[in-house]
Motif scaffolding. Sequence first.
Motif, PDB file in Angstrom:
ATOM      1  N   UNK A 129      76.462  44.777  91.840  1.00 49.00           N
ATOM      2  CA  UNK A 129      77.395  43.800  92.344  1.00 49.00           C
ATOM      3  C   UNK A 129      77.291  42.900  90.854  1.00 49.00           C
ATOM      4  N   UNK A 130      78.538  42.402  90.821  1.00 49.67           N
ATOM      5  CA  UNK A 130      78.828  41.409  89.598  1.00 49.67           C
ATOM      6  C   UNK A 130      78.088  40.147  89.693  1.00 49.67           C
ATOM      7  N   UNK A 131      77.619  39.735  88.702  1.00 52.84           N
ATOM      8  CA  UNK A 131      76.795  38.436  88.784  1.00 52.84           C
ATOM      9  C   UNK A 131      77.580  37.475  87.818  1.00 52.84           C
ATOM     10  N   UNK A 132      78.599  37.777  87.165  1.00 51.28           N
ATOM     11  CA  UNK A 132      79.437  36.864  86.419  1.00 51.28           C
ATOM     12  C   UNK A 132      80.448  36.154  87.093  1.00 51.28           C
ATOM     13  N   UNK A 134      82.016  35.177  91.551  1.00 51.09           N
ATOM     14  CA  UNK A 134      81.589  35.260  93.067  1.00 51.09           C
ATOM     15  C   UNK A 134      82.314  36.613  93.451  1.00 51.09           C
ATOM     16  N   UNK A 135      81.368  37.408  94.042  1.00 57.52           N
ATOM     17  CA  UNK A 135      81.729  38.829  94.442  1.00 57.52           C
ATOM     18  C   UNK A 135      82.902  38.974  95.434  1.00 57.52           C
ATOM     19  N   UNK A 136      83.595  39.663  95.553  1.00 64.10           N
ATOM     20  CA  UNK A 136      84.525  39.731  96.899  1.00 64.10           C
ATOM     21  C   UNK A 136      84.069  40.224  98.022  1.00 64.10           C
ATOM     22  N   UNK A 137      82.862  40.827  98.046  1.00 60.33           N
ATOM     23  CA  UNK A 137      82.281  40.930  99.157  1.00 60.33           C
ATOM     24  C   UNK A 137      80.706  41.137  98.851  1.00 60.33           C
ATOM     25  N   UNK A 138      80.189  40.119  98.617  1.00 60.59           N
ATOM     26  CA  UNK A 138      78.720  40.285  98.570  1.00 60.59           C
ATOM     27  C   UNK A 138      77.944  41.038  99.320  1.00 60.59           C
ATOM     28  N   UNK A 139      76.926  41.756  98.762  1.00 57.18           N
ATOM     29  CA  UNK A 139      76.171  42.502  99.693  1.00 57.18           C
ATOM     30  C   UNK A 139      74.901  41.577 100.537  1.00 57.18           C
ATOM     31  N   UNK A 140      74.585  40.349 100.158  1.00 55.44           N
ATOM     32  CA  UNK A 140      73.817  39.695 100.721  1.00 55.44           C
ATOM     33  C   UNK A 140      74.627  38.157 101.067  1.00 55.44           C
ATOM     34  N   UNK A 141      75.174  38.245 102.134  1.00 54.32           N
ATOM     35  CA  UNK A 141      76.088  37.263 102.734  1.00 54.32           C
ATOM     36  C   UNK A 141      75.689  36.727 104.082  1.00 54.32           C
ATOM     37  N   UNK A 240      70.906  48.304  85.403  1.00 53.70           N
ATOM     38  CA  UNK A 240      70.398  47.135  86.282  1.00 53.70           C
ATOM     39  C   UNK A 240      68.935  46.824  86.657  1.00 53.70           C
ATOM     40  N   UNK A 241      68.341  46.250  87.477  1.00 56.40           N
ATOM     41  CA  UNK A 241      67.179  46.099  87.767  1.00 56.40           C
ATOM     42  C   UNK A 241      66.451  47.179  87.979  1.00 56.40           C
ATOM     43  N   UNK A 242      65.244  47.319  87.636  1.00 57.90           N
ATOM     44  CA  UNK A 242      64.239  48.290  88.049  1.00 57.90           C
ATOM     45  C   UNK A 242      63.203  47.946  88.984  1.00 57.90           C
TER      46      UNK A 242
END
Length: 259
Positions: A129-132, A134-141, A240-242
Amino acid sequence: MKRLLSKIAILAAVAAITPVLNSCDEESEEWFQISVADYTIDYNIEGYWASCYDTNPVATLKLCPVVFSHTAEASDWGGSWYGFCPSCSTDNDEYPADVRWQHQWSAITGTNPAGNENGYMLACWDVRETTTEIPANPSLKIALGNGHSFKPETIRLTNSAYAYYTMLRGSDFSAPFGKDSYLKINFIGVKDGQKTGTVVANLALGNVILDQWNTTELKSLGEVDYIYCQMESSDTGAWGMNTPAYFCFDDLTFLYQDN
């Protein structure tokens, strides 16, 4: 806090979760607390929401009056999911690194904040997910089902057992956490398409890895249309995150008006 919680209106009708959750009547009260144990949820034998991997249709996760984002995907490699998933798993044992993902369903505490086995919420962030912006469809909303705004107050947080042992011991993809390591959750408020603020909660800082339920204040987010969560880890690479992008929460309190 006890005085505050004594004023919280607890929903009278219990919502049963199915692949598409049943609609329910919302109480016209000011204060509300989402505690997973207050809802009747269909758990499978491993202790997590039985509809977590449903893809046709994708299961809707609604604990009145709140809708939690949830996405399930099917592929040649098997199913995957992102978002929120209720769990009552107590399986917080340590497993070898190569099979930890098979035991992704438990909080490190093994219980909810009340100390019983009646459930809490597991969260899995989509690291793509983009962090730069606001995501169009955040995975955690997190939003109200009626589309109204609300004022978040507090939330109880802890690590998942999967993430905890990976930070503690490392894995084939990540090193054990040390003095400069961190894992964070960013709670971001959105109102009228604009960010209202960010609250940062630490799941690990240096050699201290959270292994109990802690309360995080969310008041500084103000009035929001929704909250979304994103994660940050010191152990991050080109993909991304490990660190496993998991955490657990319960007892989300907020102020809203149903009018």
